[in-house]
Design an enzyme around this catalytic site. Structure first.
Site, PDB file in Angstrom:
ATOM      1  N   CYS A  97       0.864  -1.171   0.000  1.00  0.00           N
ATOM      2  CA  CYS A  97       0.000   0.000   0.000  1.00  0.00           C
ATOM      3  C   CYS A  97       0.909   1.233   0.000  1.00  0.00           C
ATOM      4  CB  CYS A  97      -0.900  -0.003   1.237  1.00  0.00           C
ATOM      5  SG  CYS A  97      -1.994   1.420   1.275  1.00  0.00           S
ATOM      6  N   CYS A 247      -3.300   6.972  -4.844  1.00  0.00           N
ATOM      7  CA  CYS A 247      -3.043   5.526  -4.770  1.00  0.00           C
ATOM      8  C   CYS A 247      -1.611   5.197  -5.225  1.00  0.00           C
ATOM      9  CB  CYS A 247      -4.056   4.725  -5.592  1.00  0.00           C
ATOM     10  SG  CYS A 247      -3.984   2.953  -5.202  1.00  0.00           S
TER      11      CYS A 247
END
Ligand code: PYC
Length: 323
Positions: A97, A247
């Site tokens: 992530c 992201c």
């Protein structure tokens, strides 16, 4: 209540919350039993098997919300790494992530555990290096990324033919330019519905990653609204919520696609705007094996230090699973 009969809860779990370009991260410091395993992937599997109730309790309502990505710190598995980290959300576990890694680094700085310089994080999909600058920005050197398939067609009920590219950026992404509505924050609910329909159609059509892995992130690429950005995205995450940041793994996958299409070269600065209007700057290098290595730069801010409590009489102590 969806709580396993054998689930046990600690009295307290200490966390530090942050957001990276708008997307929240909750770093678990202690109170959570350590998952077992010699590799981070084994530890992630052990966490799924034995501590899934804690995942829900920590990130789902009433203590959390659908946007939060949790990050459990573990001892590193490599001798020269600073920490191990397993990322999880309201629905599942993540390979890597990007926004979360930036949040972890800034949290460690907040705790006085790291100084500006290089920090290495072991994740279930590989070791990620991060450069913490004196201005607080963090540049992640991600795991090798690649474009797996270009111009993949999928029929999406209610939307029609959608064409996109499948790429790995630490998670699997389907990246498309097709959108029936403008990629603006006021359309977030409808964009969530559209990307969820694409996700469902991809699953139904059996479209997967290179070795049959599920594709669990859908990214729409659109024209930027900021003058200093190259592109704006909307990313549906694996738990069904959208990313408020650009992201990190999605930008990595996007860079790999752009490179495969000859639209950028090594070192080209790519400024990725999020649906919230925040920005990551990304670029590619190659490693000694010739693999593409994405670099993603962004900033995170610590928002809270908290002690989560688990009252044994609380009927919702295990969290309320997302709808
Ligand atoms: O920044 O890589 C990322 C990410 C994945 C899911 C939410 N954020």
């Amino acid at each position: 209540m969806a709580e396993e009969p054998t689930a046990t809860f600690p009295a307290k779990i200490h966390v530090v919350d942050s957001h990276t370009e708008g997307e929240p991260t909750r770093v678990v410091l202690d109170g959570w039993p350590q998952p077992r395993g010699a590799t981070m992937a084994e530890r992630s599997d052990d966490m799924r098997t034995h501590f899934d109730h804690l995942r829900r309790a920590v990130v789902c309502e009433p203590r959390g919300n659908d946007a939060i990505v949790g990050a459990l710190l573990t001892p590193p598995v490599n001798p020269d790494s600073t920490t191990g980290v397993i990322f999880f959300n309201n629905g599942t576990y993540l390979g890597m992530c990007g926004h979360g890694a930036i949040g972890v680094v800034r949290t460690l700085q907040h705790l006085g555990r790291v100084q500006p310089g290089t920090i290495r994080l072991d994740t279930p999909v590989g070791t990620v290096s991060a450069e913490l600058s004196v201005d607080g920005s963090v540049t992640i050197e991600n795991v090798p990324s690649f474009c797996h398939a270009r111009n993949v067609e999928v029929q999406v009920p209610g939307i029609g033919l959608v064409v996109g590219d499948v790429a790995w950026g630490g998670n699997w992404f389907f990246i498309t330019h097709s959108t029936p509505i403008p990629v603006v924050a006021s359309n977030a609910k409808e964009l969530t519905r559209v990307t969820q329909a694409i996700q469902d159609a991809i699953n139904a059509a059996g479209i997967t990653g290179a070795n049959g892995e599920p594709i669990d992130h859908i990214e729409i690429s659109a024209a930027p609204t900021r003058a200093d950005a190259d592109c704006r995205n909307f990313v549906l995450c694996s738990g069904g919520e959208y990313d408020r940041s650009p992201c990190g793994t999605g930008t990595s996958a996007k860079l790999a696609v752009l490179y495969a299409k000859g639209e950028i070269t090594l070192g080209t600065r790519w400024r990725q705007e999020s649906i919230s209007g925040s920005l990551f700057t990304g670029w590619l290098t190659t490693n000694e094996r010739g693999e593409l290595i994405p670099h993603i730069r962004g900033t995170a801010y610590v928002t809270a230090e908290a002690t989560l409590l688990f009252d044994p009489t609380d009927p919702f102590r295990g969290g309320i699973p997302s709808a």
